[in-house]
Scaffold this motif. Sequence first.
Motif, mmCIF file in Angstrom:
data_model
loop_
_atom_site.group_PDB
_atom_site.id
_atom_site.type_symbol
_atom_site.label_atom_id
_atom_site.label_comp_id
_atom_site.label_asym_id
_atom_site.label_seq_id
_atom_site.Cartn_x
_atom_site.Cartn_y
_atom_site.Cartn_z
ATOM 1 N N ARG A 161 -0.412 -4.202 1.478
ATOM 2 C CA ARG A 161 0.427 -3.300 2.273
ATOM 3 C C ARG A 161 1.890 -3.644 2.027
ATOM 4 N N SER A 162 2.699 -2.620 2.036
ATOM 5 C CA SER A 162 4.132 -2.803 1.908
ATOM 6 C C SER A 162 4.748 -2.940 3.291
ATOM 7 N N ALA A 163 5.261 -4.119 3.598
ATOM 8 C CA ALA A 163 5.884 -4.355 4.902
ATOM 9 C C ALA A 163 7.109 -3.471 5.102
ATOM 10 N N TYR A 164 7.672 -2.951 4.024
ATOM 11 C CA TYR A 164 8.870 -2.114 4.120
ATOM 12 C C TYR A 164 8.560 -0.640 3.902
ATOM 13 N N GLY A 165 7.291 -0.279 4.058
ATOM 14 C CA GLY A 165 6.899 1.120 3.998
ATOM 15 C C GLY A 165 6.593 1.626 2.603
ATOM 16 N N PRO A 166 6.181 2.879 2.507
ATOM 17 C CA PRO A 166 5.734 3.445 1.232
ATOM 18 C C PRO A 166 6.859 3.698 0.226
ATOM 19 N N ASP A 167 8.108 3.589 0.654
ATOM 20 C CA ASP A 167 9.213 3.794 -0.279
ATOM 21 C C ASP A 167 9.668 2.510 -0.961
ATOM 22 N N ASN A 168 9.072 1.383 -0.596
ATOM 23 C CA ASN A 168 9.402 0.117 -1.241
ATOM 24 C C ASN A 168 9.067 0.225 -2.739
ATOM 25 N N GLY A 169 9.944 -0.315 -3.570
ATOM 26 C CA GLY A 169 9.799 -0.170 -5.019
ATOM 27 C C GLY A 169 8.470 -0.609 -5.588
ATOM 28 N N TRP A 170 8.027 -1.818 -5.235
ATOM 29 C CA TRP A 170 6.768 -2.289 -5.823
ATOM 30 C C TRP A 170 5.611 -1.371 -5.435
ATOM 31 N N PHE A 171 5.637 -0.883 -4.179
ATOM 32 C CA PHE A 171 4.543 -0.043 -3.694
ATOM 33 C C PHE A 171 4.552 1.310 -4.421
ATOM 34 N N ARG A 172 5.714 1.929 -4.534
ATOM 35 C CA ARG A 172 5.815 3.218 -5.233
ATOM 36 C C ARG A 172 5.323 3.098 -6.669
ATOM 37 N N ARG A 173 5.734 2.030 -7.336
ATOM 38 C CA ARG A 173 5.329 1.841 -8.735
ATOM 39 C C ARG A 173 3.826 1.586 -8.854
ATOM 40 N N ILE A 215 1.136 -4.295 10.219
ATOM 41 C CA ILE A 215 0.082 -3.666 11.011
ATOM 42 C C ILE A 215 0.620 -2.424 11.707
ATOM 43 N N GLY A 216 -0.289 -1.524 12.043
ATOM 44 C CA GLY A 216 0.086 -0.350 12.824
ATOM 45 C C GLY A 216 0.053 0.942 12.038
ATOM 46 N N PRO A 217 0.183 2.057 12.747
ATOM 47 C CA PRO A 217 0.061 3.388 12.153
ATOM 48 C C PRO A 217 1.066 3.668 11.043
ATOM 49 N N ALA A 218 2.233 3.061 11.107
ATOM 50 C CA ALA A 218 3.243 3.309 10.072
ATOM 51 C C ALA A 218 2.815 2.775 8.709
ATOM 52 N N LEU A 219 1.837 1.865 8.707
ATOM 53 C CA LEU A 219 1.407 1.254 7.444
ATOM 54 C C LEU A 219 0.296 2.022 6.742
ATOM 55 N N VAL A 220 -0.213 3.062 7.366
ATOM 56 C CA VAL A 220 -1.271 3.862 6.741
ATOM 57 C C VAL A 220 -0.815 4.355 5.374
ATOM 58 N N ALA A 221 0.402 4.856 5.294
ATOM 59 C CA ALA A 221 0.925 5.402 4.033
ATOM 60 C C ALA A 221 1.401 4.313 3.088
ATOM 61 N N ALA A 222 1.350 3.058 3.514
ATOM 62 C CA ALA A 222 1.838 1.947 2.706
ATOM 63 C C ALA A 222 0.729 0.955 2.384
ATOM 64 N N THR A 223 -0.497 1.454 2.279
ATOM 65 C CA THR A 223 -1.666 0.608 2.043
ATOM 66 C C THR A 223 -2.380 1.041 0.768
ATOM 67 N N LEU A 224 -2.752 0.066 -0.047
ATOM 68 C CA LEU A 224 -3.552 0.323 -1.242
ATOM 69 C C LEU A 224 -4.724 -0.658 -1.286
ATOM 70 N N ARG A 225 -5.826 -0.191 -1.839
ATOM 71 C CA ARG A 225 -6.970 -1.058 -2.104
ATOM 72 C C ARG A 225 -6.857 -1.503 -3.551
ATOM 73 N N ALA A 226 -7.018 -2.803 -3.788
ATOM 74 C CA ALA A 226 -6.968 -3.359 -5.139
ATOM 75 C C ALA A 226 -8.412 -3.526 -5.629
ATOM 76 N N VAL A 227 -8.794 -2.742 -6.618
ATOM 77 C CA VAL A 227 -10.164 -2.724 -7.133
ATOM 78 C C VAL A 227 -10.182 -3.394 -8.513
ATOM 79 N N PRO A 228 -10.962 -4.462 -8.693
ATOM 80 C CA PRO A 228 -11.009 -5.157 -9.989
ATOM 81 C C PRO A 228 -11.407 -4.227 -11.124
ATOM 82 N N GLN A 229 -10.797 -4.435 -12.286
ATOM 83 C CA GLN A 229 -11.102 -3.607 -13.461
ATOM 84 C C GLN A 229 -11.844 -4.343 -14.565
ATOM 85 N N ASP A 230 -11.698 -5.667 -14.666
ATOM 86 C CA ASP A 230 -12.257 -6.335 -15.855
ATOM 87 C C ASP A 230 -13.741 -6.307 -15.876
#
Length: 124
Positions: free
Chosen positions: A46-58, A109-124
């Motif tokens: 989750r991006s603590a700074y919301g969905p506009d945080n650079g690492w999260f957007r990328r 945590i909280g409703p504001a983080l819904v848009a700032a959450t990603l699931r990391a799924v292994p690829q190898d």
Amino acid sequence: MSWTEQELQQVDNTDELQVSSRRPDGTLRPYVTIWTARLGDDVYVRSAYGPDNGWFRRAKASGTGRVRVGGVERDVRFEVPDDGVHAPLDDAYRAKYGRYDQRIVSTVIGPALVAATLRAVPQD
């Protein structure tokens, strides 16, 4: 692919995860250190700074990257999770990081983080 139990234990036992997304040419961007939580057999970031945080957007735009946590390093696919995971994921973050000041924990945590959450799924 899925996480092994040993890898999931590393996520549980390590506060910080390093995340990197892939550039269009396939190279990795610099790693960013963040908090992470496990929910069942899945790993979330989750991006603590919301969905506009650079690492999260990328990461969201790229859809792929790599994570490092404990001694584990895996190529991953970043996916938007189902809506039903957010309340239990909040609980997982509270349980893992509850020893820290609540002002800090409230950034992941909280409703504001819904848009700032990603699931990391292994690829190898």
